[in-house]
Scaffold this active site. Structure first.
Site, PDB file in Angstrom:
ATOM      1  CG  HIS A  86      -0.544  -0.025   2.526  1.00 46.51           C
ATOM      2  ND1 HIS A  86      -0.144   1.110   3.184  1.00 46.51           N
ATOM      3  CD2 HIS A  86      -0.422  -1.036   3.424  1.00 46.51           C
ATOM      4  CE1 HIS A  86       0.201   0.793   4.425  1.00 46.51           C
ATOM      5  NE2 HIS A  86       0.066  -0.504   4.602  1.00 46.51           N
ATOM      6  CG  ASP A  88      -3.269   3.989   2.337  1.00 48.29           C
ATOM      7  OD1 ASP A  88      -2.694   2.976   1.889  1.00 48.29           O
ATOM      8  OD2 ASP A  88      -4.331   3.916   2.994  1.00 48.29           O
ATOM      9  CD  GLU A 153      -3.541  -1.752   5.193  1.00 45.55           C
ATOM     10  OE1 GLU A 153      -3.828  -2.749   5.864  1.00 45.55           O
ATOM     11  OE2 GLU A 153      -3.111  -0.703   5.711  1.00 45.55           O
ATOM     12  CD  GLU A 154      -2.247   2.529   7.205  1.00 45.89           C
ATOM     13  OE1 GLU A 154      -2.913   2.005   8.118  1.00 45.89           O
ATOM     14  OE2 GLU A 154      -1.042   2.325   7.034  1.00 45.89           O
ATOM     15  CD  GLU A 181       0.846  -3.926   5.590  1.00 47.53           C
ATOM     16  OE1 GLU A 181       1.568  -3.219   6.330  1.00 47.53           O
ATOM     17  OE2 GLU A 181      -0.293  -3.581   5.211  1.00 47.53           O
TER      18      GLU A 181
HETATM   19 ZN   LIG Z   1       0.247  -1.525   6.539  1.00 46.20          ZN
END
Ligand SMILES: [Zn+2]
Length: 416
Positions: A86, A88, A153-154, A181
Site C-alpha cells: 500500500h 497510503d 489500506e489504512e 507489510e
Molecule cells: Zn500496513
C-alpha cells in the site's frame, strides 16, 4: 532455489544506492490517510516503474486515491504471482517527538526515517523492485507476475485491494500473493486476526446528581458493560490442527518480534475499550454515554460467533443500543501454513544468512485478507516495525535491502 540467484543479487548490489534513494524519495512523497490523497506518491511509483521499462498503469476508483498496477506474462505458462503493497500511511501526528521531519525520508545512522517507512513503504518498494527485476528476466521465467500498489489500506481497502478484486477479479486474483507489510525478518505471516468494532449509545432519563432514585447513570452502565465485554477474552477458540500447530510453533518468534506477550494473544480474543464519552458536569447524573470497543478475533472465530455471545451480554443492558462499525471490521483470515511459498521464503531467507523465519498469524490486519477471503494464499514478509505509528519511524537500511532480496529471490523461485 532460483537458477538466477547470483544474477539477481548482483543487480541488487549494483543498485544499492539507487534502492536506498528510492525508498527515501518515496517517503518524501507524503501520503497520509486520512486525508488519503496519494497522487504524488503514486505518480512516483508509476513513473519509477515506467522509467525501468516495465508495463504499468493506474486503476482508480476514487480520484485522489490512484492504484498503481502492472502485469506481464513470462516466457512460458505457469503460476500467477501477485505482489501487493500500500501507498497510503498513517498521519504523522504532532511535530514534537520527531527528530527528523516525518516527510523528509532522512538517511542517517544506516537508517531511513519518516512516516510510513516501515508501514509500509519499505515493503511496497520491495514489491516494485521485485516487479522491475523480474521483468528483465521474464523470458527465462514461467507464468505471470502482477504488481498492485494500492491507495487505501489504512481505512480498510475499500478503494484499493478490495476494489481491484471486486472489479477486475480475473486480472488481480492470481494463484498466490506476496506482501511486504512489516513482520520482522524472523516471521512469515500466513494469517491474521479479524477485527470487530462496536459502538454503543447508552441512554437514560438523567437527573440531578443528588436524585439518584430518578434515573440510572449512563456512565455506570457503560462501566459495567465494559467489564462484561472483557469476558469475551475467555471464549474458547476452535482451530484446525494445521493452524494450531503453526501458532504453537510461532509463539516464541512473535514474542521476539513484538515483545513478550504477543505470542500468548495469537489465538485469543482481545478486547480494547477505545472511546468513552459521557457526562456534562460533576453534579449532573449523566443520561448519555457513548462507548466504542475494538475486538480482535483469532483465526477460528467469526463475527457471527462473537455477536451471538454479545447478544447474551447486551440483553442485560436494555439502555445500551449497539451498532457494529462494519466499515473497519473484517473476519480473521488464514491460508495454508505449509504452502510451497512458505518453504520458498524460508530457503531464500536462510540463503541470505538469516535465521529460518517461522510461519505465524498476525495480530494486525493487512490487505492479504482480501485475497485469503477468495481462497488465494497470501503471505507477508517484511521489516521490523520500528516506531510504527509513532514519531521517528525508521527502517534499518540493511534490513530493507534484505526484504528486497528476499522478495526478489522468492518471486523468481515461485516463477521458475
Ligand atoms: Zn500496513
Amino acid at each position: 532455489m532460483t537458477p538466477h540467484h547470483d544474477l539477481l543479487l548482483s543487480w541488487i548490489d549494483d543498485d544499492r544506492h539507487l534502492l536506498v534513494q528510492f525508498l527515501s524519495d518515496f517517503v518524501a512523497k507524503p501520503s497520509p490517510n486520512p486525508p488519503g490523497d496519494t497522487q504524488v506518491a503514486a505518480a512516483f511509483l508509476h513513473d519509477g516503474v515506467q522509467a525501468q521499462g516495465a508495463p504499468v498503469a493506474y486503476r482508480t476508483a476514487k480520484p485522489d486515491w490512484p492504484n498503481v498496477v502492472g502485469s506481464f506474462d513470462c516466457g512460458s505458462k505457469g503460476q500467477h504471482l501477485v505482489l501487493n503493497g500500500h501507498i497510503d500511511v498513517f498521519p504523522a501526528g504532532p511535530a514534537e517527538g520527531w527528530s527528523h521531519d516525518p516527510w523528509s525520508g532522512a538517511i542517517a545512522d544506516n537508517r531511513v526515517y519518516g512516516r510510513g517507512v516501515v508501514d509500509m513503504k519499505c515493503g511496497t518498494a520491495a514489491s516494485v523492485w521485485t516487479y522491475i527485476y523480474l521483468h528483465r528476466l521474464r523470458d527465462r521465467l514461467k507464468g505471470k507476475l502482477t504488481l498492485t500498489c494500492v491507495s487505501d489500506e489504512e481505512t480498510g481497502g475499500t478503494w484499493g485491494a478490495k476494489w481491484l478484486l471486486d472489479t477486475f477479479a480475473d486480472e488481480f486474483r492470481g494463484d498466490c500473493v506476496l506482501n511486504g507489510e512489516p513482520s520482522t525478518p524472523g516471521t512469515i505471516r500466513f494469517g491474521e486476526k479479524g477485527t470487530l468494532r462496536l459502538a454503543f449509545e447508552i441512554a437514560t432519563p438523567g437527573a440531578h446528581a443528588a436524585y439518584t432514585h430518578m434515573s440510572k447513570n449512563a456512565i455506570r452502565i457503560a462501566a459495567e458493560l465494559v467489564r462484561d465485554l472483557y469476558t469475551l477474552e475467555d471464549l474458547p477458540v476452535p482451530q484446525t490442527d494445521d493452524v494450531r500447530r503453526a501458532i504453537e510453533m510461532g509463539r516464541a518468534a512473535m514474542d521476539r518480534a513484538l515483545g513478550a506477550g504477543a505470542g500468548r494473544i495469537l489465538d485469543r480474543v482481545t478486547v480494547s475499550a477505545g472511546v468513552i464519552q459521557g457526562g456534562l458536569k460533576i453534579n449532573v447524573l449523566p443520561g448519555h454515554c457513548r462507548l466504542e470497543v475494538d475486538i480482535r478475533l483469532p483465526v477460528g472465530l467469526s463475527h457471527a460467533a462473537i455477536l451471538a455471545e454479545l447478544a447474551n451480554i447486551t440483553a442485560r443492558y436494555p439502555e445500551a443500543k449497539l451498532s457494529p462499525v462494519w466499515t473497519h471490521s473484517a473476519e480473521p483470515s488464514t491460508c495454508d501454513p505449509n504452502h510451497p511459498m512458505v518453504g520458498i521464503l524460508q530457503r531464500a531467507v536462510e540463503a541470505l544468512g538469516y535465521a529460518k523465519p517461522a510461519p505465524v498469524v498476525s495480530l494486525g490486519a493487512t490487505d492479504c485478507k482480501h485475497w485469503r477471503h477468495l481462497n488465494v494464499p497470501a503471505y507477508v514478509y517484511g521489516c521490523t516495525p520500528n516506531n510504527m505509528a509513532k514519531p521517528d519511524e525508521w527502517v534499518d537500511i540493511e534490513e530493507y535491502l534484505h526484504v528486497v532480496r528476499t522478495h526478489v529471490l522468492a518471486a523468481a523461485t515461485y516463477l521458475a
